[in-house]
Design a protein around this motif. Sequence first.
Motif, PDB file in Angstrom:
ATOM      1  N   LYS A 268      12.041  -4.491  -3.468  1.00 48.82           N
ATOM      2  CA  LYS A 268      11.661  -3.941  -4.758  1.00 48.82           C
ATOM      3  C   LYS A 268      10.333  -4.518  -4.906  1.00 48.82           C
ATOM      4  O   LYS A 268       8.780  -3.499  -5.767  1.00 48.82           O
ATOM      5  CB  LYS A 268      12.156  -4.073  -5.785  1.00 48.82           C
ATOM      6  N   LEU A 269       9.992  -6.030  -5.179  1.00 50.55           N
ATOM      7  CA  LEU A 269       8.502  -6.596  -5.106  1.00 50.55           C
ATOM      8  C   LEU A 269       7.873  -6.308  -4.048  1.00 50.55           C
ATOM      9  O   LEU A 269       6.484  -6.109  -4.310  1.00 50.55           O
ATOM     10  CB  LEU A 269       8.730  -8.824  -5.660  1.00 50.55           C
ATOM     11  N   ALA A 270       8.481  -6.163  -2.709  1.00 51.41           N
ATOM     12  CA  ALA A 270       7.550  -6.001  -1.824  1.00 51.41           C
ATOM     13  C   ALA A 270       6.164  -4.759  -1.890  1.00 51.41           C
ATOM     14  O   ALA A 270       5.020  -3.993  -1.803  1.00 51.41           O
ATOM     15  CB  ALA A 270       7.863  -5.825  -0.510  1.00 51.41           C
ATOM     16  N   LYS A 271       7.019  -3.628  -2.822  1.00 49.54           N
ATOM     17  CA  LYS A 271       6.415  -2.231  -2.670  1.00 49.54           C
ATOM     18  C   LYS A 271       5.618  -2.423  -4.139  1.00 49.54           C
ATOM     19  O   LYS A 271       4.652  -1.315  -3.751  1.00 49.54           O
ATOM     20  CB  LYS A 271       7.897  -1.372  -3.562  1.00 49.54           C
ATOM     21  N   MET A 272       6.272  -3.130  -4.416  1.00 52.11           N
ATOM     22  CA  MET A 272       5.012  -2.861  -6.023  1.00 52.11           C
ATOM     23  C   MET A 272       3.497  -3.662  -6.466  1.00 52.11           C
ATOM     24  O   MET A 272       2.741  -2.978  -6.161  1.00 52.11           O
ATOM     25  CB  MET A 272       5.811  -4.544  -6.949  1.00 52.11           C
ATOM     26  N   ILE A 273       3.541  -4.639  -4.667  1.00 53.78           N
ATOM     27  CA  ILE A 273       2.897  -5.566  -4.295  1.00 53.78           C
ATOM     28  C   ILE A 273       1.595  -4.516  -3.644  1.00 53.78           C
ATOM     29  O   ILE A 273       0.335  -4.038  -4.250  1.00 53.78           O
ATOM     30  CB  ILE A 273       2.480  -6.192  -3.794  1.00 53.78           C
TER      31      ILE A 273
ATOM     32  N   ILE B  26       6.635 -10.445   4.298  1.00 52.31           N
ATOM     33  CA  ILE B  26       6.743 -10.886   2.725  1.00 52.31           C
ATOM     34  C   ILE B  26       8.047 -10.778   2.514  1.00 52.31           C
ATOM     35  O   ILE B  26       8.175 -11.529   1.786  1.00 52.31           O
ATOM     36  CB  ILE B  26       6.454  -9.576   2.428  1.00 52.31           C
ATOM     37  N   CYS B  27       9.318  -9.827   3.350  1.00 51.10           N
ATOM     38  CA  CYS B  27      10.567 -10.363   2.084  1.00 51.10           C
ATOM     39  C   CYS B  27      11.292 -11.317   2.762  1.00 51.10           C
ATOM     40  O   CYS B  27      12.328 -11.368   2.868  1.00 51.10           O
ATOM     41  CB  CYS B  27      11.314  -8.546   2.626  1.00 51.10           C
ATOM     42  N   ALA B  28      11.101 -12.027   4.725  1.00 47.16           N
ATOM     43  CA  ALA B  28      11.635 -12.816   5.352  1.00 47.16           C
ATOM     44  C   ALA B  28      12.101 -13.373   4.858  1.00 47.16           C
ATOM     45  O   ALA B  28      11.855 -14.455   3.758  1.00 47.16           O
ATOM     46  CB  ALA B  28      10.713 -13.256   6.135  1.00 47.16           C
ATOM     47  N   ASP B  29      12.861 -13.699   5.081  1.00 46.77           N
ATOM     48  CA  ASP B  29      13.925 -15.249   4.487  1.00 46.77           C
ATOM     49  C   ASP B  29      13.591 -16.625   5.320  1.00 46.77           C
ATOM     50  O   ASP B  29      12.841 -16.204   6.544  1.00 46.77           O
ATOM     51  CB  ASP B  29      15.659 -15.198   4.916  1.00 46.77           C
TER      52      ASP B  29
ATOM     53  N   ARG C 282      -4.756 -10.891  -6.518  1.00 48.57           N
ATOM     54  CA  ARG C 282      -4.866  -9.594  -7.310  1.00 48.57           C
ATOM     55  C   ARG C 282      -3.801  -9.139  -7.471  1.00 48.57           C
ATOM     56  O   ARG C 282      -3.961  -7.968  -8.506  1.00 48.57           O
ATOM     57  CB  ARG C 282      -6.081  -8.683  -6.518  1.00 48.57           C
ATOM     58  N   ASN C 283      -2.622  -8.314  -6.632  1.00 46.38           N
ATOM     59  CA  ASN C 283      -1.417  -8.131  -6.093  1.00 46.38           C
ATOM     60  C   ASN C 283      -0.415  -8.401  -7.049  1.00 46.38           C
ATOM     61  O   ASN C 283       0.797  -7.539  -7.005  1.00 46.38           O
ATOM     62  CB  ASN C 283      -1.727  -6.853  -5.653  1.00 46.38           C
ATOM     63  N   PHE C 284      -0.148 -10.034  -7.016  1.00 49.19           N
ATOM     64  CA  PHE C 284       1.328  -9.977  -6.640  1.00 49.19           C
ATOM     65  C   PHE C 284       2.129 -10.089  -8.087  1.00 49.19           C
ATOM     66  O   PHE C 284       1.137 -10.870  -8.594  1.00 49.19           O
ATOM     67  CB  PHE C 284       1.065 -12.007  -6.169  1.00 49.19           C
TER      68      PHE C 284
END
Length: 317
Positions: free
Chosen positions: A13-18, A63-66, A106-108
């Motif tokens: 969800k957060l990655a899509k926001m970026i 971006i989403c890797a553990d 800028r986008n995080f």
Amino acid sequence: MINLSIAKDKKIKLAKMIVDKYEEQEVKQNRQKKMISRYIEVDSWCKKYIQIEGRGLSLMEVICADYIKLCKIKEKFEEYKYEWNKLKWDKKITADYFMIDTLYKRNFPRKEFFSELNVNVCPYCNRNFINSYQNVSTYQLDHFFPKSEYPLLAVSFENLIPVCAACNYHKREQMINYSPYDKRYKIDSLLKFSYVIKDTNYLLDKSGISISIQAKDSGIQKNIDVFELEKLYQIHTDVVQECIKKGMMYSEEYINGLVKTYSNIFESKEEIYQLVFGNYFKGENYCDRPLAKMTKDIVKELFEVIYAEDIDKIFTE
């Protein structure tokens, strides 16, 4: 050094926001073609060079890797750093710039990311509260693997640690051995707080007490040294002094008496512990209040010395 975790669906969800925020900004500036080109090229580079378990990872997967996968990505990035440096669009817009200045700075989604972690205390030192309220925050984001060396990981969630200003200052670009996201360990298995009585008047004068941190694992010593934890913790000898006094007052018999007398107030002995010693008992709650790990270790040692009792049994039965 206190464990952190964030659910996989929350990371997606957060990655899509970026990405959505980035696309929105580029469209407003009428730079959609450049935006698509840059993102696709970085994504394609990842799929070509970040080969993990037989397949290339997308930028979203990076971006989403553990944490365990992140370590493997780091190794692949080191191997193909030369190829990464060739990825640029002009003198200023390089792949480093794209990841650090564009996606991270800028986008995080800092506020949303911090909220999902559900942490109140700096995970590196467990000494200082960190929080975020409206547009004000008392934490800083540390890149566990420095973004200057590993720009590809600039927005990888499990490379970002919300920490207090003191810990961020001490670590800076240094590498340490243990990440709060590493689920292979628990802090109780890595180190232990203890105390030393230096003066017989220690119950009245806190300067008669010193705090020590005993590394149970050789690797954790670097974390302790980088953050200068043993030195910083000496300011908390008053807390240790209080724990000693309370340990003398609250025997197992007294605690059982409190449970019986106030059964309508307390649901468990853990609540008694929290009331008496002013902190949380379980390791998963160390991130909720400062000095929770130190308090637990000191109280545990006290009960073993004074009563030859194990507080894990006393406060969980």
